[in-house]
Design a protein around this motif. Structure first.
Motif, short mmCIF file in Angstrom:
data_model
loop_
_atom_site.label_atom_id
_atom_site.label_comp_id
_atom_site.label_asym_id
_atom_site.label_seq_id
_atom_site.Cartn_x
_atom_site.Cartn_y
_atom_site.Cartn_z
N LYS A 1 0.83 -1.20 0.00
CA LYS A 1 0.00 0.00 0.00
C LYS A 1 0.86 1.25 0.00
O LYS A 1 0.60 2.21 -0.72
CB LYS A 1 -0.93 -0.02 1.21
CG LYS A 1 -1.87 1.19 1.28
CD LYS A 1 -2.77 1.13 2.51
CE LYS A 1 -3.66 2.36 2.59
NZ LYS A 1 -4.51 2.34 3.80
N THR A 2 1.90 1.26 0.82
CA THR A 2 2.81 2.41 0.89
C THR A 2 3.51 2.61 -0.45
O THR A 2 3.68 3.73 -0.94
CB THR A 2 3.86 2.21 2.00
OG1 THR A 2 3.18 1.97 3.23
CG2 THR A 2 4.74 3.44 2.13
N ASN A 3 3.93 1.49 -1.05
CA ASN A 3 4.59 1.57 -2.37
C ASN A 3 3.69 2.25 -3.39
O ASN A 3 4.08 3.20 -4.07
CB ASN A 3 4.91 0.16 -2.89
CG ASN A 3 6.08 -0.46 -2.15
OD1 ASN A 3 6.76 0.21 -1.40
ND2 ASN A 3 6.28 -1.74 -2.39
N ILE A 4 2.47 1.74 -3.51
CA ILE A 4 1.56 2.21 -4.56
C ILE A 4 1.19 3.68 -4.34
O ILE A 4 1.21 4.48 -5.28
CB ILE A 4 0.29 1.33 -4.59
CG1 ILE A 4 0.68 -0.09 -5.02
CG2 ILE A 4 -0.75 1.91 -5.52
CD1 ILE A 4 -0.44 -1.11 -4.88
N ILE A 5 0.87 4.03 -3.11
CA ILE A 5 0.49 5.42 -2.83
C ILE A 5 1.64 6.37 -3.14
O ILE A 5 1.45 7.44 -3.75
CB ILE A 5 0.03 5.56 -1.36
CG1 ILE A 5 -1.31 4.85 -1.15
CG2 ILE A 5 -0.09 7.04 -0.98
CD1 ILE A 5 -1.80 4.87 0.27
N SER A 6 2.84 5.99 -2.73
CA SER A 6 4.00 6.84 -2.97
C SER A 6 4.27 6.99 -4.47
O SER A 6 4.54 8.11 -4.96
CB SER A 6 5.25 6.25 -2.29
OG SER A 6 5.04 6.15 -0.90
N LEU A 7 4.20 5.89 -5.22
CA LEU A 7 4.44 5.95 -6.67
C LEU A 7 3.40 6.84 -7.36
O LEU A 7 3.74 7.64 -8.23
CB LEU A 7 4.40 4.53 -7.26
CG LEU A 7 5.54 3.58 -6.87
CD1 LEU A 7 5.29 2.20 -7.45
CD2 LEU A 7 6.87 4.13 -7.36
#
Length: 774
Positions: free
Chosen positions: A591-597
């Motif tokens: 989730k953190t990956n996707i939101i940051s990207l």
């Protein structure tokens, strides 16, 4: 020099060099290739910088700055390869793989320092260096010419390697750095004196479409030489002498393509000039838009008895005609006010009326035929309406266009469509044929169309005078052309060779039903528009300020889709897929990956969409795409850098308010800019520059906050090394944003593109609320 200072300087220099190379390569590619190939360098630069984000990520694991010195040296070598690519293999510049390399090297250096610095300070030095790079190119190109500025950049790049050696310049890397610097510096001074390395003389041209390039002339005519050469960001100018003992004319090339000539004849010899009929009106007051070199100036000067003015956007042309070519041209510009400015700016700011306005040197010469071309606000329906405002009641507008194939016919009809839209704004709703008189002529293997548009319908006496002039001029022109080709009689005589219609013919007449494409389009514009749209899928609707692209008539726009598709492919292969793999293999929650990207992707695209549209909007105000680019880029770098530095001292709540302010400001910018432009259009360029900076400052200060704010959260919540990947994602979607901006602007106009950038900033604000605060 202490370590911190050297690191700041290295980040500053690398950012400056990126912008210097981007603008230089754009300028050089316009000269060597065409507008679309040149515009692709923006995507190439952003792609290289974003790929440098991945390079900086892996480099951060070693924490050895000696690798940075090696990268700096390899960057200087890659610039040499770029020069060789431009000179010896320009046909491969459509796939500018080599041009990618220096941006990748410099992007790696910038990213490395982003990891170690606080994001707000790193972004400040990054943007400040970029601003200085833009200004440096503007100063250096007119002083030394493009090829010599590249040699200066090689020197700076090689010297910058010494900044990372921690006081050990005697190492192998240091020695190589000094050697490369000395070689490049020696080449610079030698080339200043000898011009041995010159793009005009050395660049190979292979395409048949480029047969009018300067290299072909210099290669085919052994006695030809460059007499004068001036370089600036508007257009490079070269004057060719063909080596005759008493030359009757010199050819003038702009951006490497023949554009005009200068003759040694007196103005009186042009009384029967072919471009302005001497029977159109007596002693008219004439405004020449685009005086070029000699252009139509002598013709206008003799017909108006010197009661004329001229506009020329290229200062190098005016400088040459008033100095080096003054006597040779028989004092062509003497006692004529020639304003060095954009024609649209002059028309907006001046209230002076004229009997005749000529646009005989504003055609594109076919170099971007079939492509999108550079937006020119002189061919829009709003511009033509403005021109008719500046004409007296019985005034006339003269347009010239060069025919280079079938697409030129569509382009000429699109211009006619815009002219008729301009006439509609002055109350003319039908019978457009009564306002047009057009003829075509053949000269030096080129076919030209002259289109005369009267503000009021042609009168009987005016038509008979023009017909009388045409018959006389046709006989003169046929004799001149037959003499030029030195025809020799033979058994296989071509009867068409003596046909007067071959050399000069009427294509639109107020009182005659002529059966050709242009005449039909003027007589039946609505029916012809529908027929051409259905049969050829060609859109001949009027050009507008919102969509000012000259060649926007192919409804499928294959050239733009080609650039857009390839930018996405390269971004996927080089940036997104590698970064996705790194994120997947990391122990960070998905989730953190996707939101940051998504956040950095939105910020990157929004930033470029807004930036590019603002360049177009300010081009109309400042009068030149170059001045607009310089001022908007300098403003966005300086004020965004200031916003980044300021936000480092603010709380997260205030930073979020800055991000929210961006879409709010963008919503009011379009109506606000129209008011500002209208009220200050008559101001001089210096005041306009000040107003531009003041109007852009609030927006760009806010736009300096989202990227370092998100970067700081990445470094705190995930890892400092992942800041490099965020930098890469931001650059990757900035690359897509450039081509997306071009695509949307051509299909839907600048307004839609601008508001899409606004929407992306709103989405970014929502996402930043979802990213947790450490």
């Amino acid at each position: 020099m202490d370590k911190k200072t050297s690191q700041n300087l290295m980040l500053f220099l690398s950012s400056a060099l990126i912008m210097m190379l981007e603008i230089l390569f754009y300028h050089i590619l316009v000269y060597i290739k065409n507008y679309l190939d040149a515009a692709s360098i923006i995507s190439v630069a952003l792609l290289g910088i974003s790929a440098g984000g991945i390079g900086g990520y892996f480099l951060s694991y070693y924490k050895k700055e000696k690798f940075l010195s090696a990268i700096s040296l390899s960057t200087s070598v890659s610039i040499v390869l770029c020069i060789l690519n431009c000179i010896f293999a320009p046909q491969f510049l459509k796939y500018p793989v080599i041009l990618f390399l220096p941006f990748f090297g410099l992007g790696t250096v910038v990213t490395y320092y982003f990891i170690g610095f606080k994001p707000y300070k790193a972004y400040f030095w990054n943007l400040t260096g970029a601003a200085v790079g833009v200004l440096a190119v503007c100063v250096l190109i007119p002083l030394f010419k493009s090829e010599n500025v590249l040699l200066i950049i090689i020197c700076i790049t090689a010297l910058s390697a010494l900044l990372t050696l921690k006081g050990k310049p005697s190492s192998n890397t240091g020695v190589l750095s000094v050697i490369i610097t000395l070689v490049a510096l020696s080449a610079f001074f030698v080339n200043i004196q000898t011009a041995f390395f010159d793009f005009a003389k050395n660049t190979r041209v292979t395409s048949d479409n480029d047969k009018y390039k300067i290299y072909k002339y210099l290669r085919n005519i052994k006695t030809a030489k460059i007499l004068y050469s001036c370089d600036n960001l508007i257009a490079r100018v070269d004057v060719i002498d063909y080596g005759a003992k008493n030359p009757k004319y010199l050819d003038v090339f702009q951006e490497g393509v023949i554009s005009d000539n200068v003759t040694s004849f007196e103005p009186k010899n042009f009384y029967w000039g072919i471009r302005i009929p001497n029977k159109l009106m007596d002693n008219p007051k004439i405004l020449v838009i685009g005086t070029s070199a000699e252009g139509v100036t002598k013709n206008a000067k003799i017909l108006s008895n010197g009661n004329m003015a001229g506009i020329e956007i290229n200062p190098s042309i005016v400088k040459l005609m008033n100095n080096e070519l003054f006597n040779y041209s028989r004092k062509c510009y003497e006692n004529i006010p020639v304003y060095v400015m954009d024609a649209r700016t002059y028309l907006e700011s001046s209230k002076e009326k004229f009997d005749m306005i000529t646009m005989l040197n504003t055609h594109t010469r076919g170099r971007t035929t079939g492509n999108t071309g550079i937006p020119q606000y002189l061919f829009t329906e709003e511009a033509f309406s403005l021109i008719f405002d500046r004409l007296n009641d019985n005034g006339a507008l003269l347009i010239e266009e060069l025919r280079l194939g079938d697409y030129s016919d569509f382009f000429i009809r699109k211009i006619l469509s815009s002219v008729m839209a301009g006439l509609k704004k002055h109350g003319i709703k039908e019978n457009f044929q009564n306002h047009f008189y057009s003829y075509t002529y053949l000269a030096r293997d080129f076919r030209f169309y002259i289109i005369i548009i009267k503000k009021q319908p042609f009168r009987g006496k005016e038509i008979s005078n023009l017909d009388q002039w045409f018959k006389i001029k046709q006989k003169i022109h046929v004799r001149q052309q037959l003499k030029r080709i030195r025809f020799v009689k033979s058994k296989r005589t071509d009867p068409e060779l003596f046909n007067p219609e071959r050399y000069m013919s009427i294509v639109i007449h107020p009182n005659r039903l002529l059966y050709n494409k242009l005449s039909k389009f003027v007589r039946f514009p609505k029916a012809e528009y529908k027929r051409i749209l259905q049969m050829f899928k060609i859109d001949l609707s009027p050009i507008s300020d919102n969509k000012p692209f000259l060649f926007d008539f192919d409804i499928y726009h294959p050239h733009i889709w080609y650039i857009f598709q390839w930018s996405i492919i390269w971004v996927l292969v080089l940036i997104i897929i590698p970064i996705a793999i790194i994120f997947i293999k990391s122990a960070i929650p998905a989730k953190t990956n996707i939101i940051s990207l998504i956040y950095f992707a939105l910020v990157g695209m929004a930033y470029m969409l807004v930036e590019i549209v603002l360049m177009q909007k300010y081009q109309l105000y400042l009068g030149s795409p170059i001045y607009s680019m310089i001022i908007v880029l300098t403003s966005i770098f300086i004020f965004s850098g200031a916003g980044s530095l300021l936000s480092g001292k603010l709380s997260d709540s205030f930073k979020k308010m800055f991000i929210l302010a961006i879409p709010l400001l963008l919503i009011i910018y379009s109506p606000m800019l129209k008011i500002i432009f209208k009220q200050t259009m008559s101001f001089n360029f210096s005041l306009k520059t000040i107003f531009s900076l003041l109007s852009l400052a609030p927006l760009f200060i806010c736009m300096g906050v989202p990227f370092p704010f998100g970067l700081n959260k990445i470094k705190n919540n995930i890892s400092p090394k992942f800041a490099a990947l965020a930098y890469g994602i931001n650059g990757a979607f900035s690359t897509i944003g450039v081509t997306l901006s071009l695509l949307l602007s051509v299909y839907y106009g600048f307004s839609i593109t601008f508001y899409l950038g606004t929407f992306f900033y709103i989405c970014a604000f929502i996402i930043i609320l979802l990213i947790k605060t450490d």
